[in-house]
Design an enzyme around this catalytic site. Structure first.
Site, mmCIF file in Angstrom:
data_model
loop_
_atom_site.group_PDB
_atom_site.id
_atom_site.type_symbol
_atom_site.label_atom_id
_atom_site.label_comp_id
_atom_site.label_asym_id
_atom_site.label_seq_id
_atom_site.Cartn_x
_atom_site.Cartn_y
_atom_site.Cartn_z
ATOM 1 N N ASP A 10 0.862 -1.181 0.000
ATOM 2 C CA ASP A 10 0.000 0.000 0.000
ATOM 3 C C ASP A 10 0.897 1.230 0.000
ATOM 4 O O ASP A 10 1.748 1.380 0.884
ATOM 5 C CB ASP A 10 -0.864 -0.048 1.275
ATOM 6 N N GLY A 32 -9.324 5.297 -5.610
ATOM 7 C CA GLY A 32 -8.041 4.606 -5.781
ATOM 8 C C GLY A 32 -6.947 5.159 -4.882
ATOM 9 O O GLY A 32 -7.167 5.435 -3.704
ATOM 10 N N VAL A 33 -5.776 5.331 -5.473
ATOM 11 C CA VAL A 33 -4.610 5.832 -4.741
ATOM 12 C C VAL A 33 -4.916 7.210 -4.139
ATOM 13 O O VAL A 33 -4.576 7.491 -2.981
ATOM 14 C CB VAL A 33 -3.399 5.952 -5.697
ATOM 15 N N ASP A 34 -5.536 8.050 -4.922
ATOM 16 C CA ASP A 34 -5.863 9.417 -4.508
ATOM 17 C C ASP A 34 -6.710 9.412 -3.224
ATOM 18 O O ASP A 34 -6.392 10.097 -2.239
ATOM 19 C CB ASP A 34 -6.647 10.059 -5.662
ATOM 20 N N SER A 122 -2.313 5.435 -13.899
ATOM 21 C CA SER A 122 -3.252 5.216 -15.019
ATOM 22 C C SER A 122 -3.793 3.795 -15.154
ATOM 23 O O SER A 122 -4.607 3.535 -16.043
ATOM 24 C CB SER A 122 -2.669 5.664 -16.377
HETATM 25 P P1 ADP Z 1 -5.648 6.057 -12.177
HETATM 26 O O1 ADP Z 1 -6.831 6.981 -12.046
HETATM 27 O O2 ADP Z 1 -4.375 6.796 -12.568
HETATM 28 O O3 ADP Z 1 -5.928 4.878 -13.035
HETATM 29 P P2 ADP Z 1 -6.049 4.592 -9.651
HETATM 30 O O4 ADP Z 1 -5.797 5.190 -8.307
HETATM 31 O O5 ADP Z 1 -7.449 4.296 -10.031
HETATM 32 O O6 ADP Z 1 -5.332 5.596 -10.683
HETATM 33 O O7 ADP Z 1 -5.203 3.269 -9.799
HETATM 34 C C1 ADP Z 1 -3.826 3.215 -10.051
HETATM 35 C C2 ADP Z 1 -3.267 1.877 -9.558
HETATM 36 O O8 ADP Z 1 -3.056 1.949 -8.144
HETATM 37 C C3 ADP Z 1 -4.175 0.681 -9.760
HETATM 38 O O9 ADP Z 1 -3.359 -0.390 -10.246
HETATM 39 C C4 ADP Z 1 -4.713 0.371 -8.373
HETATM 40 O O10 ADP Z 1 -4.953 -1.006 -8.183
HETATM 41 C C5 ADP Z 1 -3.569 0.800 -7.496
HETATM 42 N N1 ADP Z 1 -3.893 1.192 -6.093
HETATM 43 C C6 ADP Z 1 -5.092 1.539 -5.541
HETATM 44 N N2 ADP Z 1 -4.944 1.854 -4.246
HETATM 45 C C7 ADP Z 1 -3.613 1.718 -3.956
HETATM 46 C C8 ADP Z 1 -2.806 1.879 -2.776
HETATM 47 N N3 ADP Z 1 -3.333 2.258 -1.610
HETATM 48 N N4 ADP Z 1 -1.466 1.646 -2.872
HETATM 49 C C9 ADP Z 1 -0.911 1.258 -4.047
HETATM 50 N N5 ADP Z 1 -1.602 1.080 -5.181
HETATM 51 C C10 ADP Z 1 -2.937 1.303 -5.138
#
Ligand code: ADP
Length: 169
Positions: A10, A32-34, A122
């Protein structure tokens, strides 16, 4: 030489100088990450994002660019927000995805960050095929001229981990 390694985990738990956020151009949060970064990092990050929207980035952060804020309560000093391109089979947006990585490292250099954690930009809601995203991300970081000593690609699931590890073997 920058050390590049894949880590399964994470991104909000990484103890590094800077964590890269797969943001959207509003800078005002998303999923997601954001979402994870704002939840764990607390309201200070969003406050700085709002200030950026009120000053330098009135129309939002353009795709392929990067900008830093505090990391709030995360175990990092800074969050570097970058906006990945939405994948489409109709147009080659690879250069924008490469730009996210180059620009994030440029901002890291400006900050003096030595360790940087990247998510798989992405590849979530923006739909970029994992293998291709891994190739572009790793290739761009390898080719970058940067003082960053360690780039950690932090992958949430096994498939993403394998895609990045494959590029790094
Ligand atoms: P984007 O809008 O750029 O596609 P996302 O946040 O939806 O970004 O996803 C980008 C990647 O990060 C995906 O592969 C997702 O599975 C992964 N992801 C989501 N949450 C986390 C986290 N807490 N730590 C690491 N990777 C994550």
């Amino acid at each position: 030489m920058t050390r590049i390694r894949p880590v399964r985990g994470d991104i909000t738990e990484q103890t590094v100088d800077a964590v890269v956020n797969a943001a959207n151009s509003s800078l005002l949060g998303g999923g997601g990450v954001d979402g994870a970064i704002h939840r764990r990092g607390g309201p200070e990050i969003l406050a700085e994002c709002r200030a950026l929207r009120a000053s330098r980035y009135g129309r939002g952060l353009p795709t392929g660019r990067a900008v830093a804020t505090t990391a709030g309560r995360l175990p990092a000093r800074w969050v570097i927000h970058t906006v990945g391109p939405v994948f489409t089979p109709d147009e080659d947006r690879s250069e924008l995805l490469a730009s996210c990585h180059r620009e994030s490292l440029r901002v890291a250099d400006e900050l003096g960050a030595r360790t940087v954690a990247f998510p798989a930009v992405s590849t979530g809601v923006y739909g970029w095929p994992l293998e291709d995203a891994a190739r572009i991300a790793v290739g761009t970081v390898r080719a970058a001229r940067t003082a960053v000593e360690e780039v950690r690609f932090v992958l949430f699931d096994e498939r993403a981990y394998q895609a990045f590890a494959g590029q790094l073997r």
